[in-house]
Design a protein around this motif. Structure first.
Motif, PDB file in Angstrom:
ATOM      1  N   UNK A   7       0.836  -1.206   0.000  1.00  0.00           N
ATOM      2  CA  UNK A   7       0.000   0.000   0.000  1.00  0.00           C
ATOM      3  C   UNK A   7       0.868   1.253   0.000  1.00  0.00           C
ATOM      4  N   UNK A   8       1.899   1.279   0.829  1.00  0.00           N
ATOM      5  CA  UNK A   8       2.772   2.457   0.915  1.00  0.00           C
ATOM      6  C   UNK A   8       3.468   2.729  -0.415  1.00  0.00           C
ATOM      7  N   UNK A   9       4.011   1.684  -1.028  1.00  0.00           N
ATOM      8  CA  UNK A   9       4.708   1.844  -2.314  1.00  0.00           C
ATOM      9  C   UNK A   9       3.730   2.285  -3.400  1.00  0.00           C
ATOM     10  N   UNK A  10       2.567   1.620  -3.462  1.00  0.00           N
ATOM     11  CA  UNK A  10       1.575   1.950  -4.491  1.00  0.00           C
ATOM     12  C   UNK A  10       1.079   3.383  -4.339  1.00  0.00           C
ATOM     13  N   UNK A  11       0.740   3.775  -3.128  1.00  0.00           N
ATOM     14  CA  UNK A  11       0.258   5.136  -2.910  1.00  0.00           C
ATOM     15  C   UNK A  11       1.325   6.160  -3.256  1.00  0.00           C
ATOM     16  N   UNK A  12       2.575   5.850  -2.938  1.00  0.00           N
ATOM     17  CA  UNK A  12       3.675   6.770  -3.235  1.00  0.00           C
ATOM     18  C   UNK A  12       3.786   7.016  -4.734  1.00  0.00           C
ATOM     19  N   UNK A  13       3.778   5.952  -5.550  1.00  0.00           N
ATOM     20  CA  UNK A  13       3.910   6.202  -6.986  1.00  0.00           C
ATOM     21  C   UNK A  13       2.637   6.777  -7.593  1.00  0.00           C
ATOM     22  N   UNK A  14       1.477   6.483  -7.019  1.00  0.00           N
ATOM     23  CA  UNK A  14       0.253   7.099  -7.530  1.00  0.00           C
ATOM     24  C   UNK A  14       0.262   8.607  -7.285  1.00  0.00           C
ATOM     25  N   UNK A  15       0.714   9.005  -6.110  1.00  0.00           N
ATOM     26  CA  UNK A  15       0.765  10.422  -5.763  1.00  0.00           C
ATOM     27  C   UNK A  15       1.854  11.147  -6.552  1.00  0.00           C
ATOM     28  N   UNK A  16       3.051  10.562  -6.612  1.00  0.00           N
ATOM     29  CA  UNK A  16       4.192  11.245  -7.212  1.00  0.00           C
ATOM     30  C   UNK A  16       4.266  11.147  -8.727  1.00  0.00           C
ATOM     31  N   UNK A  17       3.879  10.020  -9.286  1.00  0.00           N
ATOM     32  CA  UNK A  17       4.027   9.846 -10.730  1.00  0.00           C
ATOM     33  C   UNK A  17       2.728  10.072 -11.505  1.00  0.00           C
ATOM     34  N   UNK A  18       1.590   9.866 -10.832  1.00  0.00           N
ATOM     35  CA  UNK A  18       0.310  10.030 -11.512  1.00  0.00           C
ATOM     36  C   UNK A  18      -0.483  11.212 -10.970  1.00  0.00           C
ATOM     37  N   UNK A  19       0.129  11.963 -10.055  1.00  0.00           N
ATOM     38  CA  UNK A  19      -0.429  13.206  -9.512  1.00  0.00           C
ATOM     39  C   UNK A  19      -1.826  13.025  -8.915  1.00  0.00           C
ATOM     40  N   UNK A  20      -2.016  11.912  -8.225  1.00  0.00           N
ATOM     41  CA  UNK A  20      -3.278  11.656  -7.537  1.00  0.00           C
ATOM     42  C   UNK A  20      -3.213  12.345  -6.183  1.00  0.00           C
ATOM     43  N   UNK A  21      -4.281  13.002  -5.793  1.00  0.00           N
ATOM     44  CA  UNK A  21      -4.361  13.641  -4.483  1.00  0.00           C
ATOM     45  C   UNK A  21      -4.417  12.552  -3.421  1.00  0.00           C
TER      46      UNK A  21
END
Length: 84
Positions: A7-21
């Motif tokens: 979850x931590x890794x997935x959320x990190x790349x979603x936020x940083x690479x896909x600009x998800x809030x």
């Protein structure tokens, strides 16, 4: 790999690479609506998942995912299959 780490890794790349809030990410949130990805973004997402977790998700996997909970579970299951 532990679920919390997935979850931590997935959320990190979603936020940083896909600009998800980050505030919009929750287990119950609709994955497709929250991410707002087009077809090219899905290809990028497959590549990022593969580079971070060493597993590949296909079109059938994404069709089954409705929530972020489904997303995390799918990755977790793919990792378990790979390591079996």
């Amino acid at each position: 790999m532990e679920r919390e780490k997935i979850i931590a890794i997935a959320n990190d790349f979603l936020i940083n690479e896909f600009e998800v809030d980050g505030d919009e990410i929750s287990n119950e949130a609709n994955l497709k609506k929250t991410l707002g990805l087009d077809s090219l973004d899905y290809i990028d997402l497959v590549v990022v998942i593969e580079s971070n977790f060493g597993v590949k998700l296909g079109e059938a996997d994404f069709k089954q995912m409705v929530t972020f909970e489904d997303f995390y579970t799918t990755i977790e299951n793919k990792i378990a299959e790979k390591n079996a």
